[in-house]
Design an enzyme around this catalytic site. Structure first.
Site, PDB file in Angstrom:
ATOM      1  N   LYS A 212       7.629   5.082  -6.478  1.00 16.52           N
ATOM      2  CA  LYS A 212       6.725   3.959  -6.193  1.00 16.52           C
ATOM      3  C   LYS A 212       6.479   3.126  -7.449  1.00 16.52           C
ATOM      4  CE  LYS A 212       3.406   6.666  -4.710  1.00 16.52           C
ATOM      5  NZ  LYS A 212       4.035   7.989  -4.920  1.00 16.52           N
TER       6      LYS A 212
ATOM      7  N   ARG B 275      -4.064   6.813   0.542  1.00 11.75           N
ATOM      8  CA  ARG B 275      -3.317   8.067   0.704  1.00 11.75           C
ATOM      9  C   ARG B 275      -4.048   9.070   1.569  1.00 11.75           C
ATOM     10  NH1 ARG B 275      -1.618   8.623  -5.062  1.00 11.75           N
ATOM     11  NH2 ARG B 275      -0.805  10.707  -4.804  1.00 11.75           N
TER      12      ARG B 275
ATOM     13  N   ARG C 151      10.551  13.056 -15.936  1.00  6.07           N
ATOM     14  CA  ARG C 151       9.814  11.781 -16.041  1.00  6.07           C
ATOM     15  C   ARG C 151       9.117  11.640 -17.383  1.00  6.07           C
ATOM     16  NH1 ARG C 151       5.600   9.736 -11.664  1.00  6.07           N
ATOM     17  NH2 ARG C 151       4.683  11.802 -11.917  1.00  6.07           N
TER      18      ARG C 151
ATOM     19  N   ARG D 123       3.376  13.367 -18.191  1.00  7.29           N
ATOM     20  CA  ARG D 123       2.067  13.435 -17.542  1.00  7.29           C
ATOM     21  C   ARG D 123       1.623  14.890 -17.387  1.00  7.29           C
ATOM     22  NH1 ARG D 123       2.163   9.360 -12.447  1.00  7.29           N
ATOM     23  NH2 ARG D 123       1.242  11.189 -11.456  1.00  7.29           N
TER      24      ARG D 123
ATOM     25  N   ARG E 141       0.920  18.869  -5.304  1.00  9.76           N
ATOM     26  CA  ARG E 141       0.836  17.445  -4.938  1.00  9.76           C
ATOM     27  C   ARG E 141       1.702  17.154  -3.717  1.00  9.76           C
ATOM     28  NH1 ARG E 141       2.592  14.945 -10.313  1.00  9.76           N
ATOM     29  NH2 ARG E 141       2.382  12.937  -9.246  1.00  9.76           N
TER      30      ARG E 141
HETATM   31  P1  AP5 Z   1       7.968   7.223 -10.249  1.00 13.75           P
HETATM   32  O1  AP5 Z   1       8.353   5.800 -10.035  1.00 13.75           O
HETATM   33  O2  AP5 Z   1       7.064   7.537 -11.387  1.00 13.75           O
HETATM   34  O3  AP5 Z   1       7.385   7.847  -8.894  1.00 13.75           O
HETATM   35  P2  AP5 Z   1       5.999   7.623  -8.179  1.00 13.75           P
HETATM   36  O4  AP5 Z   1       6.284   7.562  -6.720  1.00 13.75           O
HETATM   37  O5  AP5 Z   1       5.243   6.491  -8.780  1.00 13.75           O
HETATM   38  O6  AP5 Z   1       5.325   9.038  -8.515  1.00 13.75           O
HETATM   39  P3  AP5 Z   1       3.849   9.417  -8.955  1.00 13.75           P
HETATM   40  O7  AP5 Z   1       3.907  10.832  -9.444  1.00 13.75           O
HETATM   41  O8  AP5 Z   1       3.269   8.393  -9.863  1.00 13.75           O
HETATM   42  O9  AP5 Z   1       3.135   9.394  -7.592  1.00 13.75           O
HETATM   43  P4  AP5 Z   1       1.804  10.024  -7.220  1.00 13.75           P
HETATM   44  O10 AP5 Z   1       1.559   9.334  -5.949  1.00 13.75           O
HETATM   45  O11 AP5 Z   1       1.728  11.497  -7.154  1.00 13.75           O
HETATM   46  O12 AP5 Z   1       0.892   9.745  -8.494  1.00 13.75           O
HETATM   47  P5  AP5 Z   1      -0.349   8.769  -8.702  1.00 13.75           P
HETATM   48  O13 AP5 Z   1      -0.283   8.296 -10.089  1.00 13.75           O
HETATM   49  O14 AP5 Z   1      -0.430   7.796  -7.589  1.00 13.75           O
HETATM   50  O15 AP5 Z   1       9.337   8.070 -10.347  1.00 13.75           O
HETATM   51  C1  AP5 Z   1       9.339   9.465 -10.625  1.00 13.75           C
HETATM   52  C2  AP5 Z   1      10.502   9.811 -11.587  1.00 13.75           C
HETATM   53  O16 AP5 Z   1      11.744   9.597 -10.911  1.00 13.75           O
HETATM   54  C3  AP5 Z   1      10.564   8.914 -12.838  1.00 13.75           C
HETATM   55  O17 AP5 Z   1      11.008   9.684 -13.915  1.00 13.75           O
HETATM   56  C4  AP5 Z   1      11.595   7.832 -12.481  1.00 13.75           C
HETATM   57  O18 AP5 Z   1      12.255   7.302 -13.618  1.00 13.75           O
HETATM   58  C5  AP5 Z   1      12.548   8.607 -11.584  1.00 13.75           C
HETATM   59  N1  AP5 Z   1      13.145   7.782 -10.538  1.00 13.75           N
HETATM   60  C6  AP5 Z   1      12.517   6.795  -9.813  1.00 13.75           C
HETATM   61  N2  AP5 Z   1      13.377   6.252  -8.912  1.00 13.75           N
HETATM   62  C7  AP5 Z   1      14.554   6.930  -9.049  1.00 13.75           C
HETATM   63  C8  AP5 Z   1      15.828   6.840  -8.392  1.00 13.75           C
HETATM   64  N3  AP5 Z   1      16.044   5.942  -7.398  1.00 13.75           N
HETATM   65  N4  AP5 Z   1      16.811   7.698  -8.779  1.00 13.75           N
HETATM   66  C9  AP5 Z   1      16.594   8.608  -9.778  1.00 13.75           C
HETATM   67  N5  AP5 Z   1      15.422   8.733 -10.446  1.00 13.75           N
HETATM   68  C10 AP5 Z   1      14.403   7.901 -10.091  1.00 13.75           C
HETATM   69  O19 AP5 Z   1      -1.556   9.807  -8.525  1.00 13.75           O
HETATM   70  C11 AP5 Z   1      -1.821  10.826  -9.440  1.00 13.75           C
HETATM   71  C12 AP5 Z   1      -3.066  11.582  -9.000  1.00 13.75           C
HETATM   72  O20 AP5 Z   1      -4.208  10.702  -9.000  1.00 13.75           O
HETATM   73  C13 AP5 Z   1      -3.032  12.171  -7.588  1.00 13.75           C
HETATM   74  O21 AP5 Z   1      -2.406  13.430  -7.577  1.00 13.75           O
HETATM   75  C14 AP5 Z   1      -4.523  12.220  -7.251  1.00 13.75           C
HETATM   76  O22 AP5 Z   1      -5.136  13.336  -7.842  1.00 13.75           O
HETATM   77  C15 AP5 Z   1      -5.068  10.974  -7.905  1.00 13.75           C
HETATM   78  N6  AP5 Z   1      -5.050   9.800  -6.994  1.00 13.75           N
HETATM   79  C16 AP5 Z   1      -4.297   8.668  -7.157  1.00 13.75           C
HETATM   80  N7  AP5 Z   1      -4.496   7.813  -6.141  1.00 13.75           N
HETATM   81  C17 AP5 Z   1      -5.393   8.421  -5.308  1.00 13.75           C
HETATM   82  C18 AP5 Z   1      -5.975   8.041  -4.071  1.00 13.75           C
HETATM   83  N8  AP5 Z   1      -5.662   6.874  -3.486  1.00 13.75           N
HETATM   84  N9  AP5 Z   1      -6.832   8.911  -3.481  1.00 13.75           N
HETATM   85  C19 AP5 Z   1      -7.156  10.091  -4.066  1.00 13.75           C
HETATM   86  N10 AP5 Z   1      -6.639  10.509  -5.242  1.00 13.75           N
HETATM   87  C20 AP5 Z   1      -5.764   9.678  -5.862  1.00 13.75           C
HETATM   88 ZN    ZN Z   2       3.333   6.328  -9.757  1.00 13.61          ZN
END
Ligand code: AP5
Ligand code: ZN
Length: 215
Positions: free
Chosen positions: A13, A88, A123, A156, A167
């Site tokens: 994402k 989410r 990552r 991270r 997660r």
């Molecule tokens: P990346 O682009 O970083 O993936 P992402 O989908 O953004 O993953 P996140 O871990 O950021 O998602 P998340 O939803 O768990 O975390 P968030 O920060 O929202 O890609 C991942 C890796 O793959 C990278 O190394 C990239 O280079 C590689 N890659 C990407 N595309 C590729 C491809 N096509 N081929 C190969 N490699 C590729 O949330 C974190 C925490 O915050 C949650 O766990 C929760 O505790 C809290 N939180 C956040 N939002 C909320 C909410 N709305 N409600 C409640 N709690 C929340």
């Molecule tokens: Zn992200």
């Protein structure tokens, strides 16, 4: 243009968000990035969120909904925005519907859990901007350094294997329900629902996402 990026942790994402925001000239609203900024600033929200995030759980709906409502009221969001990692839970999605926030498109990035575990281990992120790299699939120009600022990249805290498994579990139990919620919306207000195979290389996913969004 109001767009939502939906997908499991590590689906890509954040990686695709930078291309979409550049193509449409809209800000990225990543609740994860906002929470990480609160942790770094040492605010009361940050202190509470850190424990939950390190365990792979979700921060309380009322806190997240309040934070997003405040953010989308800002002037730079008046022409639209990209939601990344929000909503989410069903409660978060319903709160947006009730607030009259109507999305134009929902982009689901679909990646199986086994691929995600490998991605998370490699990552690296630039914390101030949220720019994301992978040591093999999307390496920075200089090892360990951000392409734009030259500053250090970090791993991270929630990318440890056990936390990633939690997660993914939380995603399947609480977030995947939104796939049905958004794809079943009908009527003239319903967002366009787009499903993308996220296992392709970054550039192929980018091309598929932008073309489905009409760019
Ligand atoms: P990346 O682009 O970083 O993936 P992402 O989908 O953004 O993953 P996140 O871990 O950021 O998602 P998340 O939803 O768990 O975390 P968030 O920060 O929202 O890609 C991942 C890796 O793959 C990278 O190394 C990239 O280079 C590689 N890659 C990407 N595309 C590729 C491809 N096509 N081929 C190969 N490699 C590729 O949330 C974190 C925490 O915050 C949650 O766990 C929760 O505790 C809290 N939180 C956040 N939002 C909320 C909410 N709305 N409600 C409640 N709690 C929340
Ligand atoms: Zn992200």
């Amino acid at each position: 243009m109001k767009i939502l990026l939906l997908g499991a942790p590590g689906a890509g994402k954040g990686t695709q968000a930078q291309f979409i925001t550049a193509a449409f000239g809209i800000p990225q609203i990543s609740t994860g990035d906002m929470l990480r900024a609160a942790i770094k600033a040492g605010t009361p929200l940050g202190l509470e969120a850190k424990k939950i995030m390190d365990a792979g759980g979700l921060v309380r709906d009322d806190i997240i909904i309040g934070m997003v409502k405040e953010r989308i009221a800002q002037p730079d969001c008046q022409n639209g925005f990209l939601f990344d990692g929000f909503p989410r839970t069903l409660a978060q999605a319903e709160a947006m519907q009730e607030a009259g926030v109507l999305l134009d498109a929902v982009v689901e990035i679909d990646v199986p859990d086994a691929v995600i575990l490998e991605r998370m281990a490699g990552r690296r992120v630039h914390l101030p901007s949220g720019r994301t790299y992978h040591i093999r699939h999307n390496p920075p120009k200089v090892e360990g350094k951000d392409d734009i600022t030259g500053e250090d990249l970090i791993q991270r805290d929630d990318d440890r294997e056990e936390t990633v498994k939690n997660r993914l579990d939380v995603y399947h139990k609480q977030t995947a329900v939104l796939i049905g919620f958004y794809s079943r919306l009908t009527g003239s207000d319903a967002p366009k629902y787009i499903k993308i195979d996220g296992t392709q290389p970054v550039e192929s996913v980018k091309a598929a996402v932008l073309s489905a969004l009409g760019k």
